[in-house]
Every structure is written in C-alpha cells, then in structure tokens.
Enzyme design. Structure first.
Site, short mmCIF file in Angstrom:
data_model
loop_
_atom_site.label_atom_id
_atom_site.label_comp_id
_atom_site.label_asym_id
_atom_site.label_seq_id
_atom_site.Cartn_x
_atom_site.Cartn_y
_atom_site.Cartn_z
N ASP A 13 32.59 40.50 76.48
CA ASP A 13 32.91 39.12 76.88
C ASP A 13 33.60 39.05 78.23
O ASP A 13 34.43 38.17 78.47
CB ASP A 13 33.78 38.43 75.82
CG ASP A 13 33.17 38.52 74.43
OD1 ASP A 13 31.97 38.24 74.31
OD2 ASP A 13 33.89 38.90 73.50
N LYS A 16 29.66 39.08 81.71
CA LYS A 16 28.52 39.83 82.24
C LYS A 16 27.30 38.92 82.41
O LYS A 16 26.55 39.08 83.36
CB LYS A 16 28.15 40.99 81.31
CG LYS A 16 29.20 42.07 81.25
CD LYS A 16 28.76 43.23 80.37
CE LYS A 16 28.62 42.87 78.91
NZ LYS A 16 29.86 42.47 78.24
N LYS A 18 27.01 35.83 83.30
CA LYS A 18 27.03 35.10 84.57
C LYS A 18 26.75 36.05 85.74
O LYS A 18 25.97 35.74 86.65
CB LYS A 18 28.37 34.42 84.78
CG LYS A 18 28.39 33.75 86.13
CD LYS A 18 29.71 33.47 86.73
CE LYS A 18 29.55 33.42 88.23
NZ LYS A 18 30.57 32.68 88.91
N GLY A 40 26.26 38.25 73.16
CA GLY A 40 26.07 36.83 73.40
C GLY A 40 26.33 36.55 74.86
O GLY A 40 27.47 36.56 75.29
N HIS A 41 25.28 36.38 75.62
CA HIS A 41 25.46 36.09 77.04
C HIS A 41 25.27 34.60 77.27
O HIS A 41 24.24 34.04 76.94
CB HIS A 41 24.46 36.88 77.88
CG HIS A 41 24.86 38.32 78.03
ND1 HIS A 41 24.09 39.25 78.65
CD2 HIS A 41 25.99 38.97 77.65
CE1 HIS A 41 24.72 40.43 78.64
NE2 HIS A 41 25.87 40.27 78.02
N GLN A 224 28.32 44.17 75.08
CA GLN A 224 29.67 44.60 74.65
C GLN A 224 30.41 45.22 75.85
O GLN A 224 30.14 44.87 76.98
CB GLN A 224 29.62 45.55 73.47
CG GLN A 224 29.13 44.93 72.17
CD GLN A 224 27.63 44.87 72.04
OE1 GLN A 224 26.94 45.83 72.29
NE2 GLN A 224 27.10 43.72 71.65
N THR A 300 28.78 34.78 69.94
CA THR A 300 27.90 35.10 68.81
C THR A 300 28.47 34.56 67.50
O THR A 300 27.74 34.02 66.67
CB THR A 300 27.71 36.63 68.70
OG1 THR A 300 27.13 37.07 69.93
CG2 THR A 300 26.80 37.02 67.56
N THR A 301 29.77 34.69 67.31
CA THR A 301 30.35 34.36 66.01
C THR A 301 31.17 33.08 66.03
O THR A 301 31.55 32.59 64.97
CB THR A 301 31.28 35.51 65.55
OG1 THR A 301 32.26 35.71 66.58
CG2 THR A 301 30.51 36.79 65.33
N LYS A 331 36.73 35.28 86.01
CA LYS A 331 37.69 34.32 85.44
C LYS A 331 39.05 34.35 86.13
O LYS A 331 40.08 34.11 85.48
CB LYS A 331 37.83 34.56 83.94
CG LYS A 331 36.55 34.17 83.18
CD LYS A 331 36.82 34.08 81.71
CE LYS A 331 35.88 33.11 81.03
NZ LYS A 331 36.14 32.90 79.63
N LEU A 332 39.06 34.65 87.41
CA LEU A 332 40.34 34.66 88.14
C LEU A 332 40.96 33.26 88.15
O LEU A 332 42.17 33.10 88.11
CB LEU A 332 40.13 35.16 89.58
CG LEU A 332 41.41 35.36 90.37
CD1 LEU A 332 42.22 36.54 89.82
CD2 LEU A 332 41.13 35.58 91.85
N SER A 413 34.70 36.04 90.50
CA SER A 413 34.11 34.86 89.87
C SER A 413 35.23 33.87 89.56
O SER A 413 36.24 34.23 88.96
CB SER A 413 33.36 35.29 88.61
OG SER A 413 32.97 34.14 87.90
P1 IMP Z 1 29.23 44.93 65.41
O1 IMP Z 1 28.73 45.27 66.78
O2 IMP Z 1 28.68 43.65 64.87
O3 IMP Z 1 29.09 46.07 64.45
O4 IMP Z 1 30.82 44.66 65.52
C1 IMP Z 1 31.74 45.71 65.84
C2 IMP Z 1 32.86 45.20 66.74
O5 IMP Z 1 32.34 44.91 68.03
C3 IMP Z 1 33.54 43.91 66.25
O6 IMP Z 1 34.90 43.96 66.58
C4 IMP Z 1 32.86 42.83 67.07
O7 IMP Z 1 33.67 41.69 67.22
C5 IMP Z 1 32.67 43.57 68.38
N1 IMP Z 1 31.55 43.03 69.16
C6 IMP Z 1 30.24 43.20 68.93
N2 IMP Z 1 29.51 42.59 69.88
C7 IMP Z 1 30.38 42.04 70.73
C8 IMP Z 1 30.22 41.32 71.96
O8 IMP Z 1 29.12 41.04 72.46
N3 IMP Z 1 31.37 40.93 72.58
C9 IMP Z 1 32.59 41.25 72.09
N4 IMP Z 1 32.78 41.93 70.96
C10 IMP Z 1 31.69 42.33 70.30
#
Ligand code: IMP
Length: 425
Positions: A13, A16, A18, A40-41, A224, A300-301, A331-332, A413
């Site tokens: 997060d 990336k 952007k 999640g981009h 990630q 994503t969540t 995010k400066l 950015s």
């Molecule tokens: P998983 O990738 O769903 O197995 O999650 C494992 C860990 O990675 C958890 O703490 C998620 O919140 C974190 N995580 C997975 N994908 C992302 C992402 O795109 N951004 C930030 N954290 C992520």
C-alpha cells in the site's frame, strides 16, 4: 531499452498503483510477477477510480501490453470481473493482456481453506481470504493446477478428482464439514470460465525475451511490499510469495542480468494492514490524522490501515534486500500541517540499540522506536510541480531519507492524480 522493477519498500500500500500508472507512459510492457487478488492497486484517472486486484494496472495505459507472470497465483473470478469492469469503463484489453500458462490457479477451495485456517489459528495473520497461502502451498507441494492444466480438459478432469478428495478429507477432519467441495460444480465452473480466459494465455517469458531483443521498456509491478515477503518479511505475518525484486526472475522467467533499474516505492510514513509487529505504529491523534488525511483503508479488504511514522531501518533494509536504485516517495502531502514529524532512527530492543532491521516478529514486538524530530510545514504542497518550490522543511525531510538510505529520491508524489507528481533531478 529498460527493465525496471517497482517494488514496495514497506508493508504494501505504498502507492505503487499510482507510480506504475505514471511510469506506464514510458513502458511498453507492464508485468506482474507474484501475489494474486490480495493486491489492490488504486489508480485515479480524471474522475474515474479503478481498483485492480488481478489485472496489472498497466492495462489503463493505451499503448502498454500487460502480462501476468508464472509467479502470480491466478484468480480467474477476479480476472473476469475486472475484465468486465474495464470493458464497461471503455477499456478493452483484448490483444494487450496476457497470462502465463504456468501461473498457478487459485481454486475455489483455496479461499475456503484460507478462511477456515485463519479462523482456527490462535495467532491470526489477518489474511485477505483470497486463497493466497493455500494456492502457493499447493504449488510448493506439487498438487496445484497451472493455467495450462485447466485448458487441458482431460488432464484437469482426472487430477481434480484427487484434489477434491484430499481437500474434502482435510475439511471434514480438521474443520468438521463433510463433502464441502463438489467435483462437478468446480469442474464445470473452471471449464466455462477458462473458455473466456484461453485467448489471453501466452508464454510470458518468451514474450519478454522478445521484447528485450527489440529494445522495449519493461516495467515489473510489485504487489504487497518487502516486509510481506515470505523469506525476508516479518514472518509469519507475511504473504506467501516473493514480493522483493528478486521475485521477478522467478515469477516472470527473465534472467537477472536483464534488470536495469529498481525503483523502491516508499510512503512518507508507514502503514500496515493485517496483524504483525509494527515498531513505529501510532495509537494517538497523529496516527488518526495520518489515517484520515491519507485515506488509509485497504483497497482489497476495506480494513483500516494501521499508521505510524517513517522507519529508516525499514527503508535501509528494503534498499539492501531489493537493490533499490532510486526511490519514489509517496503521500508526502499527507504530512503537511503536522507541527513536528518524527522518523525512527533505531530500535531499543530490551535496552540494546539496533540500527538494522531484523525480520523476527518477537524482536520487533519487543522493540521501542528511537526518534529524530523534524519541523513540519503548513503549506499545501499538493499542487507543487517543481522540487525547488517545496517548503524547506519538506526538502529537509526528503534529503534525510536520501542520506539515510544512500539512494536518491527520483519521484515525490503529492496526491493521487498523475499530475500530482514531482520529478526530482
Ligand atoms: P494474504 O496475502 O491474503 O495471505 O495475507 C497475508 C498478509 O499480507 C496480511 O497481513 C494481509 O493484510 C497482507 N497483505 C496481502 N496483500 C496485501 C496488499 O496488497 N497490501 C497490504 N497488505 C497486504
């Protein structure tokens, strides 16, 4: 010709999406090499916001070819959903979007196992429930399906039987649910969806090799971040893939001698979604301020992201592990109006001062941050275009990051739009 990697330098997060969208203007190919629909981009183009989980964000650039490498765990439902959303938004990726036949497939049972395992764990990781861990597990234990396997109907129909039997056995014995997964349903779901997917399948390693031969510009889009890497992250609070720059060679089938540049994407402060240690985490008004002003909610969540000060131990670690050659500092603008801004310069681990990041959760959980304080700035910097026009205190902050990492900041950015980017030097 350039072969560039944009890699997350913290816990994901970092913005990336952007940066990749921005660099996409010069890229001919944008390629994902690891992770799955857990990414999640978010890319904002004019009034439209696109959130992509499976399809590389390069698809939003007209002249770019996007590819999903073999190291990705391929979520076919997300892929089809995103295809439809893109088409509704006037973007047709046909002919410029490809999937490696060797990418492993996230099967419906992987998502269910992810949920069941997470809820049974005493120490929860906080996964995204996208089936990532179980899909990589099947890859490593050599019973998973690759895209090419599902396209071979006879082979798939036979092998799926064994897999369903095994998954049902695990579910029944471990989680108390019998006949959870139905062979016929999964078989027909895969067959019908892979009819749609078949035309996007192409050997990504060959595609990239030819691209390099023709002096094209390739950009690898990390998902990630470094500290979520399966080997180099804060294990066990990590994802199941190689998120670092080295993951590119394995996850896309290109050799390391072809890589020309590694851009580390770093947020001007730190965030984390999910569980695990976070030395500079703030539980005060400043933490709330960063979360609100930075819109820190997982793409994503939808979970709120934990927020904290910039951690220079993490930054130095990310530079070392990835070979970062320049930094995109994102995010400066969010830091603006804070009277004082702290950065972590060392950890106090039970009385011992640590200057290097150690990827061991129990060490980090027992470490306190040692801070250096910077004066903030009150001006709104979100419309500044030239580095020289930034407030002196903002420049001092950036220069600190360059000094501590020994790596130049090349992009700053200051907002979500493409235009809110300062190219330094
Ligand atoms: P998983 O990738 O769903 O197995 O999650 C494992 C860990 O990675 C958890 O703490 C998620 O919140 C974190 N995580 C997975 N994908 C992302 C992402 O795109 N951004 C930030 N954290 C992520």
């Amino acid at each position: 010709m350039s072969v560039k990697i944009a890699v997350g330098a913290q816990w994901g997060d970092e913005g990336k999406g952007k940066i990749i969208d921005l660099l996409g203007a010069q890229a001919d190919f944008i390629v994902r090499y690891q992770g799955g629909a857990n990414a999640g981009h978010t890319v904002k183009i004019k009034d439209r916001k696109f959130v992509l989980h499976m399809i590389p964000s390069g698809v939003l650039n007209d002249n770019v070819i996007s590819a999903i490498g073999n190291g990705v765990v391929f979520d076919y439902d997300s892929f089809i959903q995103e295809l439809n959303t893109l088409k509704e938004g006037g973007i047709d990726p046909d002919g410029k979007l490809f999937i490696s036949p060797y990418a492993h497939v996230v099967m419906p049972y992987h998502k269910e196992i992810d949920k069941a395992r997470e809820s049974a764990r005493t120490t929860k990781i906080g996964t995204t429930f996208k089936g990532i861990g179980p899909a990589y597990q099947d890859k490593i234990c050599r019973c998973g399906f690759r895209v090419i396997d599902i396209l071979d109907k006879e082979f798939f129909a036979e092998k799926l039987k064994e897999n369903i039997e095994e998954k049902n056995f695990i579910f029944e014995r471990l989680y108390g649910e019998s006949e959870k997964f139905n062979y016929d349903d999964i078989l027909s779901d895969c067959f019908s969806k892979f009819e749609i997917i078949a035309k996007y399948v192409k050997d990504v390693s060959i595609l990239l090799d030819e691209a390099i031969e023709h002096n094209k510009n390739i950009l690898f889009e990390g998902a990630q971040g470094t500290l979520l890497d399966i080997d180099h992250g804060t294990f066990p609070y990590v994802t199941s893939s190689s998120t670092i720059s080295g993951g590119v060679c394995i996850g896309a089938g290109i050799n390391p001698t072809k890589i020309t540049e590694i851009l580390g994407v770093m947020k001007a402060y730190t965030t984390r979604v999910g569980n695990g240690p976070f030395v500079t985490e703030l539980h005060d008004e400043v933490g709330k301020f960063l979360a609100e002003k930075g819109g820190e909610v997982g793409a994503t969540t939808g979970r709120p992201r934990r927020c904290g000060y910039f951690d220079s131990l993490i930054a130095k670690y990310a530079v070392r592990i990835n070979g970062i050659s320049s930094i995109a500092l994102t995010k400066l603008d969010v830091l603006g109006s804070l009277d004082k801004i702290k950065v972590c310069t060392a950890y106090n681990y039970n009385g011992k001062i640590l200057h290097d990041f150690i990827p061991v959760a129990r060490v980090l959980e027992n470490s306190e941050p040692v801070y250096q304080e910077f004066d903030g700035w009150s001006e709104d910097i979100s419309n500044i275009k030239n580095y020289e026009d930034l407030p002196e205190n903002a420049k001092r902050y950036i220069e600190y990051i360059e000094n501590v990492t020994k790596v130049p900041v090349s992009i700053v950015s200051v907002g979500p739009e493409r235009s809110q980017s300062i190219f330094k030097d």
